[in-house]
Design an enzyme around this catalytic site. Structure first.
Site, short mmCIF file in Angstrom:
data_model
loop_
_atom_site.label_atom_id
_atom_site.label_comp_id
_atom_site.label_asym_id
_atom_site.label_seq_id
_atom_site.Cartn_x
_atom_site.Cartn_y
_atom_site.Cartn_z
N ASN A 98 60.88 33.99 31.28
CA ASN A 98 60.45 34.46 32.60
C ASN A 98 59.39 33.49 33.09
OD1 ASN A 98 59.32 35.80 34.80
ND2 ASN A 98 58.13 37.17 33.51
N MET A 145 61.56 32.57 38.87
CA MET A 145 61.03 33.69 38.10
C MET A 145 62.15 34.61 37.69
SD MET A 145 57.94 33.02 37.75
CE MET A 145 57.47 34.53 36.95
N CYS A 146 61.84 35.53 36.81
CA CYS A 146 62.80 36.50 36.31
C CYS A 146 62.05 37.76 35.95
CB CYS A 146 63.54 35.96 35.08
SG CYS A 146 64.35 34.36 35.32
N ARG A 147 62.81 38.74 35.53
CA ARG A 147 62.27 39.92 34.86
C ARG A 147 63.11 40.10 33.61
NH1 ARG A 147 57.39 41.43 36.60
NH2 ARG A 147 57.39 39.19 36.27
#
Length: 269
Positions: free
Chosen positions: A115, A1-3
């Site tokens: 994301n 995951m990411c932001r």
């Protein structure tokens, strides 16, 4: 995951966009508030921005956490832009750990971020990847699911699709092949296109411009949540949100029929 985050508006420093807010991208690298999968984003970061008179964006990427790069603090303090795309990374297991895997990815005047993750990667999207021109596959920046998704988006853009259509079509096609989370951000410096497909996305527009982000960077008013399964198009003055239509497969014809069964994707209402 990411932001991740994209911005369009009056000249604003990277520090004011990413570092200064109480819950900005810097804080989200170690303490995101709305992230549904994972607890930190410490596997690298990147920022892309546009300088006056130059349609090709500059890019700064590292394979370390944003908080560990003291040089970026100085770069961000003195760098201003009217268009920015930035991300902090939580790596999908088995993907490349170096900075080439960190968003944003770029091609000409485009900046792109993903994301999420592709479940079953790489096998699950092998059939889709096989449809790409060999030269595009050979030019992948890193061995990572996000890079393959970017190649699919690039292929749609090269075929003449508008940015929101390209993103929505890839979400629909990949969702038909496998499960995963497919929140995309794409900008050419004048327009932002984004998808909410499996994780949070929000936006705010005010006198300081338009921000589209994984989650609010502060507790101020004006933030709007994007419904899951949506594609967003934004400028500095306007935001439009529409549903992504899932890929439809036509039923097989009756035996002996001359009609050939085919699938189609109608991605944006």
């Amino acid at each position: 995951m990411c932001r991740h985050l994209a911005f369009l508006g009056p000249p604003t420093s990277l520090a004011d966009l990413l570092l200064a807010p109480a819950h900005g991208l810097l804080t989200q690298s170690w303490a995101p508030r709305r992230q549904r999968n994972g607890t930190m984003n410490a596997d690298g970061f990147g920022a892309g921005w546009y300088a006056p008179g130059d349609p090709v964006p500059a890019r700064y990427r590292r394979a370390v956490p944003m908080w560990a790069d003291a040089s970026f603090t100085d770069v961000a303090r003195v760098t201003t832009s009217t268009a920015v795309l930035a991300a902090v990374r939580s790596a999908t297991p088995g993907t490349t750990p170096d900075e080439a895997a960190a968003a944003p990815y770029t091609d000409g005047n485009w900046l792109f971020s993903h994301n999420g993750r592709v479940d079953g990667w790489p096998t699950s999207v092998a059939a889709l990847a096989a449809q790409l021109p060999p030269a595009r596959l050979l030019s992948l920046e890193a061995r990572v699911d996000s890079a393959v998704l970017w190649a699919l988006v690039q292929d749609r853009l090269a075929a003449g699709a508008a940015a929101p259509e390209a993103l929505a079509t890839v979400v629909a096609d990949v969702s038909a092949a496998t499960t995963g989370r497919f929140n995309f951000l794409l900008t050419d410096g004048t327009t932002i296109a984004a998808t909410a497909a499996g994780d949070t996305l929000c936006w705010r527009r005010n006198g300081s411009g338009t921000v589209v982000a994984s989650e609010p960077s502060d507790d101020g008013p004006g933030w709007h949540q994007v419904p899951d399964g949506s594609v967003l198009t934004a400028t500095a003055e306007h935001v439009d949100v529409r549903p992504i239509v899932p890929r439809r497969t036509e039923p097989a014809p009756a035996q002996g029929s001359a009609v050939i069964s085919r699938s189609r994707s109608s991605s944006v209402l």
